[in-house]
Design an enzyme around this catalytic site. Sequence first.
Site, PDB file in Angstrom:
ATOM      1  N   ASN A 105       0.807  -1.212   0.000  1.00 41.31           N
ATOM      2  CA  ASN A 105       0.000   0.000   0.000  1.00 41.31           C
ATOM      3  C   ASN A 105       0.847   1.271   0.000  1.00 41.31           C
ATOM      4  O   ASN A 105       2.074   1.227   0.064  1.00 41.31           O
ATOM      5  CB  ASN A 105      -0.968  -0.014   1.191  1.00 41.31           C
ATOM      6  CG  ASN A 105      -2.311   0.584   0.834  1.00 41.31           C
ATOM      7  OD1 ASN A 105      -2.401   1.512   0.042  1.00 41.31           O
ATOM      8  ND2 ASN A 105      -3.367   0.043   1.425  1.00 41.31           N
ATOM      9  N   HIS A 136      24.418   0.009   8.096  1.00 42.04           N
ATOM     10  CA  HIS A 136      25.696   0.401   8.707  1.00 42.04           C
ATOM     11  C   HIS A 136      26.132  -0.681   9.693  1.00 42.04           C
ATOM     12  O   HIS A 136      25.292  -1.372  10.270  1.00 42.04           O
ATOM     13  CB  HIS A 136      25.552   1.736   9.435  1.00 42.04           C
ATOM     14  CG  HIS A 136      25.032   2.835   8.574  1.00 42.04           C
ATOM     15  ND1 HIS A 136      25.804   3.485   7.634  1.00 42.04           N
ATOM     16  CD2 HIS A 136      23.799   3.387   8.490  1.00 42.04           C
ATOM     17  CE1 HIS A 136      25.066   4.401   7.012  1.00 42.04           C
ATOM     18  NE2 HIS A 136      23.849   4.353   7.515  1.00 42.04           N
ATOM     19  N   ALA A 180      -0.729  -2.794  13.959  1.00 38.25           N
ATOM     20  CA  ALA A 180      -0.237  -1.482  13.528  1.00 38.25           C
ATOM     21  C   ALA A 180       0.826  -0.937  14.478  1.00 38.25           C
ATOM     22  O   ALA A 180       0.695  -1.024  15.700  1.00 38.25           O
ATOM     23  CB  ALA A 180      -1.401  -0.500  13.435  1.00 38.25           C
ATOM     24  N   LYS A 186      12.164 -10.193  16.028  1.00 37.82           N
ATOM     25  CA  LYS A 186      12.292 -11.614  16.343  1.00 37.82           C
ATOM     26  C   LYS A 186      11.294 -12.409  15.505  1.00 37.82           C
ATOM     27  O   LYS A 186      10.293 -11.865  15.030  1.00 37.82           O
ATOM     28  CB  LYS A 186      12.006 -11.862  17.830  1.00 37.82           C
ATOM     29  CG  LYS A 186      12.894 -11.094  18.792  1.00 37.82           C
ATOM     30  CD  LYS A 186      14.305 -11.645  18.820  1.00 37.82           C
ATOM     31  CE  LYS A 186      15.134 -10.923  19.881  1.00 37.82           C
ATOM     32  NZ  LYS A 186      16.541 -11.401  19.896  1.00 37.82           N
TER      33      LYS A 186
END
Length: 209
Positions: A105, A136, A180, A186
């Site tokens: 989306n 990094h 959300a 993990k």
Amino acid sequence: MKKIDIIFKLNIIKFFYFNFLKKNIKGKILPYKGAVLSLGKGSKINIGKALHINVGKIKGAKAESYLRLEEEATFNIKNSFKIYYNADICIFKGATLKIGSGFMNAGSQIRCKKSIEIGENVAISRGVTIWDTDAHQIFYEDGRKSVIDKKVTIGNNVWLGNNVTILKGVKIGNNVIIGAGSVVNKDIPSNMLAVGIPAKPVKQIKGWK
């Protein structure tokens, strides 16, 4: 979406260029107005059914979607996939992004430095970020160095809620909902609703529709 509606919304020049002149694209690619594609030397796009780019843009809006493949990068779509407006995908040099089917989306972003594999019927909501890299490296006092890149795997029938962040090395099972705003660092097993920062399974589910 009706075929006649699609034709009026496509960038016709880019449609013919990418479908008939670019030998490193196999399958149907539908670049809507505002779609921006950049294909590096030796890069490949393999599409089973169709890849739609910059879907859903309001008429007159300047919204764009970006798909960039650097040198020797590969993008495989098993079936069909839709990339909505203001979305951004970058597949870095030599990396591979695999997607079964679903959609991405508005405002979402994928950064593939090594390998990202996404299954069938995957819903990537607004503002989602998927990275298989830290970009990094961290140097620790004891002399150790962090691993910069690690494969991300997302299973079938997964719904990533608005503003979810998926970090490197994560494996998400099948039939999963990520709530959300969650940050996934993990693994999440199959048939789970997971929420939070960091995301943790909170309820077992059968799936979603």
